[in-house]
Design a protein around this motif. Sequence first.
Motif, PDB file in Angstrom:
ATOM      1  N   LYS A  43      16.346   6.461   8.070  1.00 28.30           N
ATOM      2  CA  LYS A  43      16.214   7.740   7.383  1.00 28.30           C
ATOM      3  C   LYS A  43      17.229   7.887   6.257  1.00 28.30           C
ATOM      4  N   LYS A  44      18.127   6.916   6.124  1.00 29.93           N
ATOM      5  CA  LYS A  44      19.079   6.931   5.015  1.00 29.93           C
ATOM      6  C   LYS A  44      18.547   6.184   3.801  1.00 29.93           C
ATOM      7  N   ASP A  45      17.391   5.567   3.976  1.00 29.79           N
ATOM      8  CA  ASP A  45      16.808   4.793   2.882  1.00 29.79           C
ATOM      9  C   ASP A  45      16.267   5.753   1.825  1.00 29.79           C
ATOM     10  N   ASP A  46      16.873   5.774   0.650  1.00 31.74           N
ATOM     11  CA  ASP A  46      16.499   6.729  -0.392  1.00 31.74           C
ATOM     12  C   ASP A  46      15.203   6.364  -1.104  1.00 31.74           C
ATOM     13  N   ASN A  47      14.715   5.127  -0.864  1.00 29.07           N
ATOM     14  CA  ASN A  47      13.547   4.683  -1.602  1.00 29.07           C
ATOM     15  C   ASN A  47      12.234   4.980  -0.875  1.00 29.07           C
ATOM     16  N   LYS A  48      12.317   5.523   0.363  1.00 37.37           N
ATOM     17  CA  LYS A  48      11.123   5.781   1.135  1.00 37.37           C
ATOM     18  C   LYS A  48      11.105   7.228   1.590  1.00 37.37           C
ATOM     19  N   PHE A  49       9.901   7.767   1.709  1.00 39.43           N
ATOM     20  CA  PHE A  49       9.721   9.151   2.126  1.00 39.43           C
ATOM     21  C   PHE A  49       9.400   9.173   3.611  1.00 39.43           C
ATOM     22  N   PHE A  50      10.306   9.716   4.408  1.00 41.67           N
ATOM     23  CA  PHE A  50      10.075   9.854   5.829  1.00 41.67           C
ATOM     24  C   PHE A  50       9.714  11.289   6.156  1.00 41.67           C
ATOM     25  N   ALA A  51       8.791  11.454   7.085  1.00 38.93           N
ATOM     26  CA  ALA A  51       8.540  12.793   7.616  1.00 38.93           C
ATOM     27  C   ALA A  51       9.540  13.057   8.732  1.00 38.93           C
ATOM     28  N   SER A  52       9.947  14.275   8.857  1.00 37.71           N
ATOM     29  CA  SER A  52      10.897  14.624   9.914  1.00 37.71           C
ATOM     30  C   SER A  52      10.344  15.739  10.777  1.00 37.71           C
ATOM     31  N   ARG A  99       0.823  -1.201   0.000  1.00 39.14           N
ATOM     32  CA  ARG A  99       0.000   0.000   0.000  1.00 39.14           C
ATOM     33  C   ARG A  99       0.868   1.266   0.000  1.00 39.14           C
ATOM     34  N   ILE A 100       1.939   1.239   0.755  1.00 43.25           N
ATOM     35  CA  ILE A 100       2.851   2.382   0.789  1.00 43.25           C
ATOM     36  C   ILE A 100       3.421   2.646  -0.598  1.00 43.25           C
ATOM     37  N   GLU A 101       3.802   1.575  -1.283  1.00 43.86           N
ATOM     38  CA  GLU A 101       4.355   1.731  -2.627  1.00 43.86           C
ATOM     39  C   GLU A 101       3.310   2.272  -3.598  1.00 43.86           C
ATOM     40  N   LEU A 102       2.073   1.767  -3.507  1.00 45.83           N
ATOM     41  CA  LEU A 102       1.009   2.213  -4.398  1.00 45.83           C
ATOM     42  C   LEU A 102       0.715   3.702  -4.217  1.00 45.83           C
ATOM     43  N   HIS A 103       0.624   4.141  -2.967  1.00 47.67           N
ATOM     44  CA  HIS A 103       0.212   5.517  -2.688  1.00 47.67           C
ATOM     45  C   HIS A 103       1.391   6.479  -2.536  1.00 47.67           C
ATOM     46  N   LYS A 104       2.622   5.925  -2.596  1.00 49.37           N
ATOM     47  CA  LYS A 104       3.791   6.751  -2.267  1.00 49.37           C
ATOM     48  C   LYS A 104       3.587   7.414  -0.909  1.00 49.37           C
ATOM     49  N   ALA A 105       3.126   6.597   0.035  1.00 55.24           N
ATOM     50  CA  ALA A 105       2.755   7.092   1.356  1.00 55.24           C
ATOM     51  C   ALA A 105       3.991   7.417   2.190  1.00 55.24           C
TER      52      ALA A 105
END
Length: 435
Positions: free
Chosen positions: A426-435, A245-251
Amino acid sequence: MCGILYSQDSTGFSDFEMLKRRGPEGFTELENDLGYFAHSMLNTIGESTPQPYHTKSGILLYNGSTYNSGKDNDTLWLGEKLDDNLDNTLDVVRELNGEYALIYVTEKNIVFCVDHFDNRNLWFYHNKDTRQLTLASIPNVVHQKHKSSWRAEGNKIYIMDRHDFSITTVTNKVFNLDQKINHFDYVFEQFEQAVRARYNPETSTNLLSSGFDSGVVNCATYKIFNEVDCVCDPDKEIIATIKERIELHKAVILPNFQGHQEDKEKMFHGILPRDDVWDDASVDPLINLMKGYVIKRHRKIVLFGNGGDEIYNDWQGQVQGFKWTKTNGSFPPSLQLVWPWHNYHGRMQLTNTRCDFIAGYFGLETRNPLLDVNLVQAWINTTCERKNSYKSWMKAYMDQEKYPYTMKKIHSFVDEYKPDTWKLTKKDDNKFFAS
């Protein structure tokens, strides 16, 4: 989310912080022959309409969102329909579909209520002998003046006669309990209307989990709007499903490593000092997502999947099967024997009360598409055989849209969240983290 307060006069109140937090766009007070009114504003539909709102014959305080007005402001739509005729007031209230609390004061009566499923808080103190009535979104505000308060109940309209201060109640909606429809077409239609009315691409964020309830809401949002702004706290989710789901929605993924004890203590002491409200495993994740993402994105509205367990399943087969429910494992052919079941032991009211408090603390508004009154009615009218397969309409909808889901039960709040399982940093470039 707005904050509303009515009393005979302005004496006895000492702290409006929590009331004001609910409406960060402005705070207004009014005192006249009808009483004392206070309102904190968060506008979410149409152009902002000042409150307290003067109708033809009285004054309206309104908190929430109803979808009868389309894109026009719902306070204005509601206020223009009200007058001093009590029967008309009741008819207007019974038209409403949405998440709301309202207080309407005329020279003859005071009418107050929350929506059918307790989506909004409204607390009151009433004493006929001393001729006192106070109502507010926050129980602690009522306690400041009276040292006591009670919560207005869903699907019930309260009417106080200002002549003798007596209160009567009437039912808001009488549901049709026929179970004759052997398909989900009407359910799907009403569900998509509920999502379309509640999601605004510019101001809304959906909460995302690996479960059915938030899953079906995000599925419909994605179908209707071609995208969805959503955020996930991955604690205790089914990893494979939530990853899809995260991948589908770019969540956005927002792990919670610290907890939020300071905010919880402020809410506990400033809103309602009850352990059963704040000592729940959902509280930290909710604070985390609203504080760490929704506020930072300058959003106003949060869409939940509340009501899925209580309305459409009544916890059947969940929580290891140990939760005692009114339907005792199945919905019967004669539905009137068990309806309503969603507030058995106050379960859904407590969940919605908690979510409303937390969102209001951050100046946000909660919306619950699964508790749309027309959707619930459409689902009630399906056959009991259709109902008695686990959340069958949600499964059918996600199957239709080829949306990822799992039949594994989640949110047992037993297994500890282990970041290593996700291998996310937070070093994972493939996922969007909020900070």
